[in-house]
Design an enzyme around this catalytic site. Sequence first.
Site, PDB file in Angstrom:
ATOM      1  N   ARG A  65      43.538  36.763  32.072  1.00 14.12           N
ATOM      2  CA  ARG A  65      44.437  37.572  32.901  1.00 14.12           C
ATOM      3  C   ARG A  65      44.249  37.280  34.387  1.00 14.12           C
ATOM      4  NH1 ARG A  65      48.209  38.098  29.541  1.00 14.12           N
ATOM      5  NH2 ARG A  65      47.859  39.560  27.878  1.00 14.12           N
ATOM      6  N   SER A 121      39.416  28.612  51.825  1.00 12.94           N
ATOM      7  CA  SER A 121      38.191  28.008  51.303  1.00 12.94           C
ATOM      8  C   SER A 121      37.653  28.816  50.134  1.00 12.94           C
ATOM      9  CB  SER A 121      37.128  27.960  52.404  1.00 12.94           C
ATOM     10  OG  SER A 121      35.888  27.530  51.869  1.00 12.94           O
ATOM     11  N   GLU A 151      46.040  34.138  34.913  1.00 10.68           N
ATOM     12  CA  GLU A 151      47.472  34.427  34.843  1.00 10.68           C
ATOM     13  C   GLU A 151      47.960  35.045  36.158  1.00 10.68           C
ATOM     14  OE1 GLU A 151      50.328  36.526  31.600  1.00 10.68           O
ATOM     15  OE2 GLU A 151      48.642  37.750  32.313  1.00 10.68           O
TER      16      GLU A 151
END
Length: 182
Positions: free
Chosen positions: A93, A119, A96
């Site tokens: 998740r 960074s 995602e």
Amino acid sequence: MEESGASARAAVPRLMAAKAESGKSFSDIAAETGLTNVYVAQLMRRQAQLKPETAPALRAAVPALTDELVEQMMRPPFRSYHPDIVHEPAIYRLNEAVMHFGESIKEIINEDFGDGIMSAIDFYCSVDKVQAADGKTRVVVTFDGKYLPYTEQTTHVFRLTNISPSNQKSEHMSARADSNIS
């Protein structure tokens, strides 16, 4: 000397056992050491290097850490992950979310900062638990990374000292940061 991935993985169960023996959460240890909770977790998973000045506070927070484990934690880690870990639901998740929002985040970084990136080296990350106005528990993940502008590569004459004759091309190259950064 950097340790191997196998050596780092072998230390993780011992580090996690020392944490468990302390009875403290990553956030508890973070509060005692002045580190973020994610960084403490990275230390315990051998994904970050323990700095000498932080070692006493970590040892005080996690008394079961042996001299051997602390010494191992102070070596540069072998940063990696097992490729199957992305199938773990929480990690899936998170990936995602970054994939779904990533293009928009990139556009905002470029719009607000210029052509560059965040960074992941000069980087702070924390995870916090908050109560929303509707009473639901929410997860807040904070990514705090230094902005790094891409550089323009020019061929302006730039004399580097101690250049070997076999590296003549470098003698005429230089990089300059984007001058539009505010």
